[in-house]
Scaffold this active site. Structure first.
Site, PDB file in Angstrom:
ATOM      1  N   TYR A 102     -11.541   4.882  14.843  1.00 31.48           N
ATOM      2  CA  TYR A 102     -10.657   5.334  13.759  1.00 31.48           C
ATOM      3  C   TYR A 102     -10.644   6.858  13.674  1.00 31.48           C
ATOM      4  CZ  TYR A 102      -8.546   5.539   9.107  1.00 31.48           C
ATOM      5  OH  TYR A 102      -7.709   5.796   8.037  1.00 31.48           O
TER       6      TYR A 102
ATOM      7  N   GLY B  28       0.787  -1.223   0.000  1.00 27.57           N
ATOM      8  CA  GLY B  28       0.000   0.000   0.000  1.00 27.57           C
ATOM      9  C   GLY B  28       0.817   1.269   0.000  1.00 27.57           C
TER      10      GLY B  28
ATOM     11  N   PRO C 189      -4.931  -2.097  -0.309  1.00 28.20           N
ATOM     12  CA  PRO C 189      -5.744  -3.178   0.278  1.00 28.20           C
ATOM     13  C   PRO C 189      -6.734  -2.714   1.342  1.00 28.20           C
ATOM     14  CG  PRO C 189      -3.484  -3.917  -0.010  1.00 28.20           C
ATOM     15  CD  PRO C 189      -3.489  -2.451  -0.333  1.00 28.20           C
TER      16      PRO C 189
END
Length: 260
Positions: free
Chosen positions: A158, A18, A196
């Site tokens: 998050y 990534g 991903p």
């Protein structure tokens, strides 16, 4: 080797794929030595081998659990020894956590996201700072997210960690500036990028990647999701001395999303 970061020595966490992989290639091709770290040792070993095949002796790979303070000390010491110093720290490792609303979130999920997304950055800055000061001018780049600037339901852990990265970055920038350490610290805030991390969204679209990308790009004025190099180029600028008067700032890589 000539380049925008020639002679620099960088440590990049979460580099097995990534964004971290793209950053490692970008910095190495622009003249830096790169220590790539990840819990996936085989992944970063393969990356280092590929980089070294193109840019000889530029890359070094280390196993690294960014939530473990002892591993931070060990990895930094090994990286400094291998590269001959440390002048760039890219705190890139991070996880999304589970989609949880306030009444269904768990303390386990909350603490796991906190440990990877913000506690690791504190540990990295703490233990890298003496080496960054010794190799100044130096730069810290902390990877946050647009989710640290604009909230979304179901992503409390998050959102909270990415907002914490944003503010912690400013604290480190001010401490370094007031201490005359010649170490800058900035944060980068990407929106959806082709890595991903989008796999769960693709799964929700029945495995149709194009459909998932179309859905995710609806709120983005440029009408597409980003490429890893879109973020890597920003990291390159912040790592290079050409950004010598930039510290405590946040860089949104979001296709205009937060301008609305």
């Amino acid at each position: 080797m000539a380049g925008r970061v020639a002679g620099k020595k960088a440590l990049i966490t979460g580099a097995a794929g990534g964004l971290g992989e793209a950053m490692a290639w970008m910095l190495a091709r622009e003249g830096a030595k790169v220590a790539v770290t990840d819990v996936n040792l085989e992944g970063v070993q393969a990356l280092a081998a590929a980089i070294n095949a193109e840019v000889p002796d530029a890359a070094f790979a280390f196993a690294h659990d960014v939530t473990d303070e002892a591993e931070w000390v060990s990895v930094i010491d090994q990286a400094v020894s291998a590269m001959g110093g440390l002048s760039i720290l890219v705190n890139n490792a991070g996880i999304g956590g589970d989609l949880k609303f306030v009444e269904t979130d768990t303390l386990e999920n909350w603490r796991r996201v906190q440990a990877v997304n913000i506690e690791s950055i504190m540990l990295g800055c703490k233990h890298a700072m003496p080496h960054l000061r010794a190799s100044a001018p130096s730069s810290i780049v902390n990877i946050s997210s647009v989710a640290g600037l604009a909230a979304a339901p179901g992503m409390g852990a998050y959102n909270a960690t990415k907002a914490a990265v944003w503010m912690y970055t400013k604290t480190i920038a001010l401490e370094a500036a007031k201490g005359d350490w010649n170490v800058r610290c900035n944060s980068v805030h990407p929106v959806f990028i082709k890595t991903p991390i989008l796999d769960p969204f693709i799964a929700m679209a029945g495995g149709d990647e194009a459909k998932a990308h179309e859905r995710l790009s609806r709120g983005i004025p440029l009408k597409r999701i980003g490429e890893p190099d879109d973020v890597a180029y920003c990291v390159l600028y912040l790592a290079a001395d050409e950004s010598k008067f930039v510290t405590g700032a946040e860089f949104k890589i979001d296709g205009g999303m937060l301008a609305q």
